[in-house]
Design an enzyme around this catalytic site. Structure first.
Site, mmCIF file in Angstrom:
data_model
loop_
_atom_site.group_PDB
_atom_site.id
_atom_site.type_symbol
_atom_site.label_atom_id
_atom_site.label_comp_id
_atom_site.label_asym_id
_atom_site.label_seq_id
_atom_site.Cartn_x
_atom_site.Cartn_y
_atom_site.Cartn_z
ATOM 1 N N SER A 101 1.631 1.297 2.177
ATOM 2 C CA SER A 101 2.656 1.971 1.387
ATOM 3 C C SER A 101 3.719 1.002 0.873
ATOM 4 O O SER A 101 3.427 0.107 0.096
ATOM 5 C CB SER A 101 3.280 3.091 2.222
ATOM 6 O OG SER A 101 4.117 3.912 1.444
ATOM 7 N N ASP A 240 6.293 3.104 -5.459
ATOM 8 C CA ASP A 240 6.081 2.103 -4.415
ATOM 9 C C ASP A 240 4.625 1.645 -4.448
ATOM 10 O O ASP A 240 3.861 2.030 -5.333
ATOM 11 C CB ASP A 240 6.477 2.638 -3.032
ATOM 12 C CG ASP A 240 5.561 3.742 -2.527
ATOM 13 O OD1 ASP A 240 4.881 4.367 -3.361
ATOM 14 O OD2 ASP A 240 5.527 3.986 -1.315
ATOM 15 N N ASP A 242 1.860 2.248 -2.985
ATOM 16 C CA ASP A 242 0.707 3.153 -3.018
ATOM 17 C C ASP A 242 0.963 4.401 -3.857
ATOM 18 O O ASP A 242 0.138 5.304 -3.893
ATOM 19 C CB ASP A 242 0.252 3.524 -1.605
ATOM 20 C CG ASP A 242 1.182 4.502 -0.902
ATOM 21 O OD1 ASP A 242 2.390 4.484 -1.208
ATOM 22 O OD2 ASP A 242 0.711 5.277 -0.059
ATOM 23 N N ASP A 244 3.177 6.948 -3.715
ATOM 24 C CA ASP A 244 3.602 8.262 -3.231
ATOM 25 C C ASP A 244 5.117 8.405 -3.148
ATOM 26 O O ASP A 244 5.632 9.443 -2.758
ATOM 27 C CB ASP A 244 2.953 8.611 -1.887
ATOM 28 C CG ASP A 244 3.365 7.683 -0.754
ATOM 29 O OD1 ASP A 244 4.101 6.702 -0.997
ATOM 30 O OD2 ASP A 244 2.929 7.928 0.390
#
Length: 446
Positions: A101, A240, A242, A244
């Site tokens: 992430s 960000d 990833d 999400d």
């Protein structure tokens, strides 16, 4: 029953250190393959972000899944919410995400989605852990799993994102800066926003394996703010690594956080007669958001910090909107998990529908000053039952009244006690926070 490997958001750590090693990921792929193979003759999806270790872990997972007799569809770089969407629409047994992430490139992690595109139930994670403690066996050669690349994964997800706002909304004339954090949205987000008609200036879209989240993206939006001002853009969008999380920047270069964005989306839904259920935030959600939602006759329910807990309360209370001030925003009427691109489109739609700028829309919510102090501790302490600490907390709460809030909690990842106070007067809030932090230090002997 306590889990040995899975945390609140999958398995995460530093690359090369257990459990984030190639041999463990091979075993994890096999263990997950055994569990999913037992539930049906199908396949799983495997996607990743852009960090360099993703190549190694993708191969390890594929080998383990194959040995267990489970077919694999490899997606390549794909945002986490995109993997959730494709898992659901392709009727896969599960989706596997290789990503840490918003963390730096030297970290990585694994998380799973169920066939419904939601987090795995606890019982399935326990089943996977059972096999992780068993020796690897390989199915008979004729039953080995097969792997293939899904070449149109990005295109499928782009169309899904675009469909989350009505095609009748005209975004022509809106000038955006989009920061992809050199992450998994680099080849997707610019297409989504340009294909709905906006003029897009893209930054953070040249991943090299080690620059993911590096001084860019939702966790470091200063570059985005500077670029918005330099190009005289209407707004900026920061995702960000990833995809999400979402943080936005208005035309004045001011950062608009997750709480403010959730408020804007909630008000839009109220105005359109589409709001149902409460909004779910967390213990860290700003008190200003709670008060702004009250004026809209919307209840705010607070979950523990973490999108898993937000999702649990949304499902329990039949809500459709929730998230965190960090930028995890869940629009359950649009998708099954937090999605930065889809959340951004909902805000953009409200800008066009209302004729107001992002700066004007966020002004409907006044954020309260929020002071956070971390107190280091060498031992655990029960904050709820410690008489000295609770006396100090009640004294501060009495002074703040309804216009302030006190939160004390132990960190789940570090030896820290977090002291947070918010209220209307920043000077008073700061003084109260330091006073209470001193009381905590006295109580724990720091």
């Amino acid at each position: 029953m306590t889990k040995k490997y899975f945390g609140t958001d999958g398995i995460r750590g530093k690359v090369g250190e257990p459990p984030i090693t190639a041999d463990f990921l091979l075993k994890l792929g096999w263990a997950a393959g055994r569990v999913f193979a037992n539930k049906g003759d199908n396949f799983v999806l495997v996607g990743k972000d852009t960090r360099i270790s993703g190549y190694m872990f993708e191969s390890a997972l594929e080998a383990g899944l194959t040995a267990a007799g489970m077919g694999t569809h490899l997606l390549g770089p794909m945002p986490t919410p995109g993997i959730a969407y494709l898992t659901r629409t392709l009727r896969a047994q599960a989706g596997i995400v290789i990503s840490a992430s918003h963390n730096p490139y030297y970290d990585n992690g694994i998380k799973f989605f169920s066939k419904q595109g939601t987090k795995l139930p606890d019982e399935i994670e326990h089943e996977i852990e059972y096999y992780l403690d068993s020796p690897i066996t390989t199915v008979e050669s004729s039953k080995l799993g097969k792997a293939r690349r899904l070449s149109d994964a990005a295109g499928r997800y782009i169309e899904f994102c675009k469909a989350s706002v009505p095609a009748t909304i005209d975004f022509f004339g809106m000038k955006l800066v989009v920061d992809c954090a050199h992450g998994a949205t680099y080849h997707i987000a610019p297409h989504v926003f340009s294909e709905v008609g906006a003029e897009v200036i893209t930054i953070g879209a040249e991943p090299n394996g080690i620059n993911i989240n590096d001084n860019c993206g939702a966790t470091q939006p200063k570059l985005l703010a500077a670029t918005v001002l330099a190009h005289k853009a209407d707004l900026g969008i920061a995702l960000d690594g990833d995809g999400d999380r979402l943080i936005m920047v208005d035309h004045k270069g001011e950062i608009v956080d997750g709480d403010e964005l959730i408020y804007i989306i909630a008000k839009a839904k109220v105005d359109a007669g589409q709001m149902t259920g409460p909004v779910v935030g967390t213990l860290m959600t700003n008190l200003g958001m709670q008060h702004a939602l009250q004026k809209l006759d919307i209840e705010l329910i607070r979950a523990k910090v973490g999108d898993r807990y937000v999702m649990q309360l949304l499902e329990e209370h039949k809500g459709i909107l929730g998230g965190e001030n960090s930028g995890h925003i869940i629009c359950l009427d649009k998708t099954t998990t937090g999605d930065g691109i889809i959340a951004a489109l909902q805000v953009m739609a409200e800008i066009q529908n209302s004729g107001k700028s992002l700066h004007e829309l966020k002004s409907g919510m006044q954020k309260y000053p929020q002071i956070l102090i971390n107190v280091k501790t060498k031992s655990t302490i029960n904050l709820d039952t410690h008489e000295g600490i609770q006396t100090a907390v009640k004294a501060v709460e009495k002074k703040l009244g309804k216009e302030g809030r006190v939160l004390l909690r132990s960190s789940g990842t570090e030896p820290l006690i977090r002291v947070m106070i918010e209220g209307q007067d920043e000077v008073a809030v700061t003084n109260y926070a330091h006073h209470l932090a001193d009381k905590v230090k006295e109580a724990i002997g720091a």
